[in-house]
Design an enzyme around this catalytic site. Structure first.
Site, PDB file in Angstrom:
ATOM      1  N   GLN A  52       3.890  48.952  91.670  1.00  0.00           N
ATOM      2  CA  GLN A  52       4.549  50.039  90.941  1.00  0.00           C
ATOM      3  C   GLN A  52       3.837  50.334  89.631  1.00  0.00           C
ATOM      4  OE1 GLN A  52       8.249  49.902  88.604  1.00  0.00           O
ATOM      5  NE2 GLN A  52       9.142  51.210  90.180  1.00  0.00           N
ATOM      6  N   CYS A 108      12.589  54.229  84.811  1.00  0.00           N
ATOM      7  CA  CYS A 108      12.793  53.231  83.763  1.00  0.00           C
ATOM      8  C   CYS A 108      13.436  53.864  82.519  1.00  0.00           C
ATOM      9  CB  CYS A 108      11.465  52.578  83.370  1.00  0.00           C
ATOM     10  SG  CYS A 108      11.709  51.333  82.098  1.00  0.00           S
ATOM     11  N   PRO A 123      11.752  46.177  92.098  1.00  0.00           N
ATOM     12  CA  PRO A 123      10.816  45.852  91.025  1.00  0.00           C
ATOM     13  C   PRO A 123      11.588  45.446  89.778  1.00  0.00           C
ATOM     14  CG  PRO A 123      10.984  48.246  91.303  1.00  0.00           C
ATOM     15  CD  PRO A 123      11.792  47.625  92.403  1.00  0.00           C
ATOM     16  N   MET A 124      11.229  44.310  89.190  1.00  0.00           N
ATOM     17  CA  MET A 124      11.923  43.886  87.963  1.00  0.00           C
ATOM     18  C   MET A 124      10.940  43.226  87.014  1.00  0.00           C
ATOM     19  SD  MET A 124      15.660  42.472  89.075  1.00  0.00           S
ATOM     20  CE  MET A 124      15.068  41.308  90.285  1.00  0.00           C
ATOM     21  N   ASN A 146      19.914  51.798  95.941  1.00  0.00           N
ATOM     22  CA  ASN A 146      19.800  50.614  95.088  1.00  0.00           C
ATOM     23  C   ASN A 146      20.870  50.687  94.009  1.00  0.00           C
ATOM     24  OD1 ASN A 146      17.891  50.091  92.177  1.00  0.00           O
ATOM     25  ND2 ASN A 146      18.499  48.389  93.474  1.00  0.00           N
ATOM     26  N   GLY A 147      21.357  49.496  93.650  1.00  0.00           N
ATOM     27  CA  GLY A 147      22.295  49.435  92.534  1.00  0.00           C
ATOM     28  C   GLY A 147      23.555  48.681  92.882  1.00  0.00           C
ATOM     29  N   GLY A 207      18.188  43.839  93.351  1.00  0.00           N
ATOM     30  CA  GLY A 207      17.527  43.397  92.127  1.00  0.00           C
ATOM     31  C   GLY A 207      18.194  42.187  91.523  1.00  0.00           C
TER      32      GLY A 207
HETATM   33  C1  LIG Z   1      15.227  42.710  84.098  1.00  0.00           C
HETATM   34  C2  LIG Z   1      15.036  43.983  84.864  1.00  0.00           C
HETATM   35  C3  LIG Z   1      13.770  44.521  84.966  1.00  0.00           C
HETATM   36  C4  LIG Z   1      13.569  45.701  85.678  1.00  0.00           C
HETATM   37  N1  LIG Z   1      12.302  46.201  85.805  1.00  0.00           N
HETATM   38  C5  LIG Z   1      12.088  47.308  86.579  1.00  0.00           C
HETATM   39  C6  LIG Z   1      10.767  47.770  86.834  1.00  0.00           C
HETATM   40  O1  LIG Z   1       9.769  47.186  86.382  1.00  0.00           O
HETATM   41  N2  LIG Z   1      10.633  48.879  87.594  1.00  0.00           N
HETATM   42  C7  LIG Z   1      11.710  49.551  88.135  1.00  0.00           C
HETATM   43  O2  LIG Z   1      11.546  50.555  88.825  1.00  0.00           O
HETATM   44  N3  LIG Z   1      12.966  49.119  87.912  1.00  0.00           N
HETATM   45  C8  LIG Z   1      13.167  48.010  87.175  1.00  0.00           C
HETATM   46  N4  LIG Z   1      14.442  47.532  87.024  1.00  0.00           N
HETATM   47  C9  LIG Z   1      15.553  48.193  87.740  1.00  0.00           C
HETATM   48  C10 LIG Z   1      15.771  47.521  89.118  1.00  0.00           C
HETATM   49  O3  LIG Z   1      14.670  47.721  89.962  1.00  0.00           O
HETATM   50  C11 LIG Z   1      17.017  48.092  89.802  1.00  0.00           C
HETATM   51  O4  LIG Z   1      16.835  49.461  89.973  1.00  0.00           O
HETATM   52  C12 LIG Z   1      18.286  47.858  88.982  1.00  0.00           C
HETATM   53  O5  LIG Z   1      18.327  46.549  88.479  1.00  0.00           O
HETATM   54  C13 LIG Z   1      19.533  48.123  89.835  1.00  0.00           C
HETATM   55  O6  LIG Z   1      19.564  47.276  90.960  1.00  0.00           O
HETATM   56  P1  LIG Z   1      20.482  45.943  90.994  1.00  0.00           P
HETATM   57  O7  LIG Z   1      21.870  46.362  90.641  1.00  0.00           O
HETATM   58  O8  LIG Z   1      20.343  45.428  92.397  1.00  0.00           O
HETATM   59  O9  LIG Z   1      19.907  45.019  89.962  1.00  0.00           O
HETATM   60  C14 LIG Z   1      14.662  46.364  86.298  1.00  0.00           C
HETATM   61  C15 LIG Z   1      15.937  45.819  86.173  1.00  0.00           C
HETATM   62  C16 LIG Z   1      16.136  44.643  85.479  1.00  0.00           C
HETATM   63  C17 LIG Z   1      17.524  44.072  85.385  1.00  0.00           C
END
Ligand SMILES: Cc1cc2nc3c(=O)[nH]c(=O)nc-3n(C[C@H](O)[C@H](O)[C@H](O)COP(=O)(O)O)c2cc1C
Length: 319
Positions: free
Chosen positions: A74, A104, A19-20, A203-204, A225
């Site tokens: 979500q 968050c 989710p982003m 995740n991460g 993400g």
């Molecule tokens: C621009 C942005 C928006 C995000 N929005 C959400 C969100 O709405 N809900 C959520 O649970 N995590 C959100 N995240 C966190 C991501 O879901 C994820 O946990 C985090 O980016 C780490 O994963 P990655 O390294 O693959 O990006 C967001 C991250 C970014 C960068």
């Protein structure tokens, strides 16, 4: 499949678009699914209070197409009663699952005691899960982080979430206090997995499918993400590094879906950041960027992309 067993019985590994907010909207979910139809998608986080008080307005943000399924909606907040009405609405809309955001770190969210702040209030977190589980037949999952400053409460939090009825947990392998530049630490997740009977997703910091498969170990799946921004091909099993010509139909489709959903003025504003990211590695990217950040119509987007393709195939300098 019943709500509680849905994710247990779902084919493994579960691979999901994380989710982003500002990115994982219906248009981008459609694009990622077109690259790999077997992935799971999450919506951007959506306020449970907003869904409760202004259902029609917020419903619009949650619209999705059948091709995006399974989609998990979500929600975030802290009031059990608004979570319950949000859950009913989400169930009526035909989502495959409901995810409760407990990760968050945004200042505004944490100040309101939502998101990762729930890691400081396990009782409320578990009450929210229980209330939603009672209110819906959908599987209820939780997304959180390793912890606040360390992962000392991770096991207690996840076991409590499972007892409260959560049917899957996704953990972003960083703490609240760790910025994105700190490497994600997956080892606490491997230790946690054996204590849980519900699926656990990591995740991460993943760069793509191959990276996910190499890190998954005993986990049930993973979320990608940021690596998917401007690069939905991170989900491709067959062609993770297409050339720019191969990318163009998908980029055009992304623009078209976004503009169909949100109308030309809003859709064009929102697609600009995606276009810039899609095109950041092409020769003369900076010059193209100045055009991409001003697009005002789908026709203009298509014509810029066609010109880019032609220029690249002829290796002509842009004038
Ligand atoms: C621009 C942005 C928006 C995000 N929005 C959400 C969100 O709405 N809900 C959520 O649970 N995590 C959100 N995240 C966190 C991501 O879901 C994820 O946990 C985090 O980016 C780490 O994963 P990655 O390294 O693959 O990006 C967001 C991250 C970014 C960068």
């Amino acid at each position: 499949m019943s709500g509680s067993s849905f994710w247990k019985e779902f084919p493994k590994p579960i691979v999901a678009l994380a989710p982003m907010e500002g990115y994982s909207d219906s248009a981008f979910r459609q694009v990622c699914k077109s690259v790999n139809p077997s992935i799971v998608t999450y919506t951007e986080f959506t306020s449970a209070d907003g869904l409760h008080h202004s259902p029609d307005r917020v419903r619009k943000k949650l619209q999705f197409k059948p091709t995006e399924s399974p989609v998990i909606a979500q929600i975030f907040g802290k009031h059990p009663e608004t979570f319950v009405s949000a859950a009913k609405l989400i169930e009526d809309m035909g989502f495959s699952g409901i995810d409760l955001n407990m990760g968050c770190p945004a200042k505004k969210v944490v100040k309101s005691e939502h998101g990762v702040a729930l890691r400081k209030n396990h009782d409320l977190a578990f009450k929210l899960i229980e209330s939603v589980v009672k209110a819906t037949a959908l599987p209820v999952s939780v997304k959180s982080r390793l912890g606040w400053e360390d992962s000392s409460d991770l096991e207690a939090f996840c076991l409590g979430a499972e007892s409260a009825g959560a049917s899957m947990i996704a953990i972003h392998a960083r703490t609240y206090t760790q910025p994105y530049k700190v490497a994600a630490q997956w080892s606490p997740l491997y230790q946690l997995k054996d204590k849980l009977s519900i699926p656990l997703l990591g995740n991460g910091g993943l760069s793509g499918l191959a990276d996910g498969y190499s890190k998954i170990e005993n986990l049930d799946g993973f979320l990608i993400g940021q690596a998917a921004m401007g690069n939905p091909w991170v989900f491709s099993e067959s062609n993770p590094s297409p050339n720019f010509h191969e990318k163009i139909p998908i980029i055009k489709a992304h623009a078209q879906y976004l503009i169909e959903d949100k109308g030309e003025p809003v859709g064009c504003r929102e697609i600009r950041k995606h276009l810039v990211t899609y095109c950041k590695l092409i020769p003369n990217a900076r010059q193209w960027r100045s055009e991409l950040v001003h697009v005002e119509s789908l026709d203009a987007i298509q014509s810029i992309l066609d010109r880019m393709a032609l220029t690249l195939s002829q290796s002509l300098p842009i004038d």
